[in-house]
Design an enzyme around this catalytic site. Sequence first.
Site, short mmCIF file in Angstrom:
data_model
loop_
_atom_site.label_atom_id
_atom_site.label_comp_id
_atom_site.label_asym_id
_atom_site.label_seq_id
_atom_site.Cartn_x
_atom_site.Cartn_y
_atom_site.Cartn_z
N LYS A 4 57.45 34.79 56.72
CA LYS A 4 56.86 36.08 56.33
C LYS A 4 55.36 35.87 56.13
O LYS A 4 54.91 35.34 55.12
CB LYS A 4 57.50 36.57 55.03
CG LYS A 4 56.73 37.64 54.25
CD LYS A 4 56.58 38.95 55.00
CE LYS A 4 55.93 40.02 54.12
NZ LYS A 4 54.52 39.72 53.76
N GLU A 40 53.11 27.02 45.65
CA GLU A 40 51.73 26.53 45.67
C GLU A 40 50.86 27.73 45.35
O GLU A 40 50.71 28.63 46.18
CB GLU A 40 51.40 25.91 47.04
CG GLU A 40 50.17 25.02 47.00
CD GLU A 40 48.90 25.76 47.34
OE1 GLU A 40 48.18 26.13 46.37
OE2 GLU A 40 48.64 25.98 48.52
N CYS A 98 42.42 28.02 48.03
CA CYS A 98 43.09 27.92 46.73
C CYS A 98 42.54 26.78 45.89
O CYS A 98 42.47 26.89 44.66
CB CYS A 98 44.59 27.77 46.93
SG CYS A 98 45.09 26.35 47.93
N GLU A 127 40.60 33.09 38.67
CA GLU A 127 40.39 32.80 40.09
C GLU A 127 39.72 33.99 40.77
O GLU A 127 40.26 35.09 40.77
CB GLU A 127 41.72 32.48 40.77
CG GLU A 127 41.58 32.05 42.22
CD GLU A 127 42.89 31.61 42.83
OE1 GLU A 127 42.89 30.64 43.61
OE2 GLU A 127 43.92 32.25 42.55
#
Length: 491
Positions: free
Chosen positions: A190, A264, A298, A395
């Site tokens: 996906k 993750e 990330c 973030e």
Amino acid sequence: MTGDTNLLGFDGLELPDLALTAGGDRLASAATLPDVDPCSETAFADVPVASASQVDQVVEAAWLAFRAPAWRGLAPLARERLLHKLADAMEADLPRLAALEALDTGKPVGIVEAVDIPAAISWLRVYAGWPSKLAGRAGTLSATPGDYHVYSRREPIGVVAAITPWNFPLVLAMWKVAPALAAGCTVVLKPAPETPLSALRLVELARIAGFPEGVLSVVTGDGATGAALAAHPRIAKVAFTGSTTTGQAILAASVPDLKRVTLELGGKSPSIICADAVLASAIPQAAMGCFFNSGQVCYAGTRLYVHRSVYDEVLEGIAAVGSAQKLGPSSDRASQLGPLISARQHERVTGFVERARAAGIEAMPSAAVLPERGFYHAPTVLRNVPADAEVMRDEVFGPVLATAPFDDIEEAIARANDSAFGLAAHVFSRDLATAHRASAALEAGTVFVNCVMLADPAFPFGGMKMSGIGRENGSEVLDAYLEPKSVVMAL
């Protein structure tokens, strides 16, 4: 909608088949999402949104393929050859894969050709060598009297849902697809709704390479599509890369069936530049450790702690590196940085910077030139950011570097560890004792010393704390796709 990719700078680029399929059968889809070029803000294709019932059809086909002799009965060497054939097909298709990825992400095509697609192929090549090495072991019982023959098997776990983000679509898909297929699982991939093209082309190439139908499938769609996939009872394992919030939802969805999950997730990775660092290399590395891919990484080093004695020099150097970057469209091979992925992400990143400035945080001047159209954001360096500032703790996922000075290494490590995240950390120092002590003390899944932005299939990657559960890459990742089974035989 079927846009003309020539107008977007990719002359003659053919899009993959966008239709949903289950076991080779095409599925009708009423709902669609626009695929938008972030460089021009132009929608060029309509991508199907898989409904819950269509997700069920795709997963059922993957489950049947997992149990079928055409896949389950393949000898390990035959599975290795099939994986290498897929890698061969990707290599032959590299220019098209790179153009599709660049068009979807806005990333400069030259970078995608040199970095992203070769990396995805390398991951596949490495894990293609594993099927013939996935063996159990024989032994004896340690504490039980009697005559027994004991051995273990390592069996594929079943159907894997691989749910991937938009920043490195094909690379991060391969982090999951390659070890899962090597283990003998089947995979339903996906991709993020913003970047479906390379995943769709990957499935076409798998079909060309000779993979049985249903072994590698794609479902396109939105968050509801991903939720239906993660919660499906036939899914044995979910491998997810993305935001911490979505990861928490996936973990909750795994509870009813006790699915295996690897997550993750987000990061707010610190970089520490010591007084003795080689600044000629530390400055450009720390700069691009935050600005590469327009900060959409990330484990980017988005918190920077610099020894006070070199703080001004380092910040001036990093700001100069950011100002020198050429921001431009993905089709221009001279471009060094592309736009952010979407209007929503641009609004998010801009909001962080505006709120920081409103709170009195200084942004260093930038000479970067932004194109007139597209979701571009200039590399931004913020000075003397307080430890409790939003931009230092949350973030951003954009080219925004929050910085602060420090006086001793213990202070820097304490500030680096003062975070809910623990994905990566970076240390720049010429002193081996400092490097080793800091590497041991930093709370991060990966610590980089005098380097940034490395990933390799040879070593595990993942995070501590809110940055995730489990590891990808290395030999360790294979355990996530294999079930150990013990056989105890009385003699």
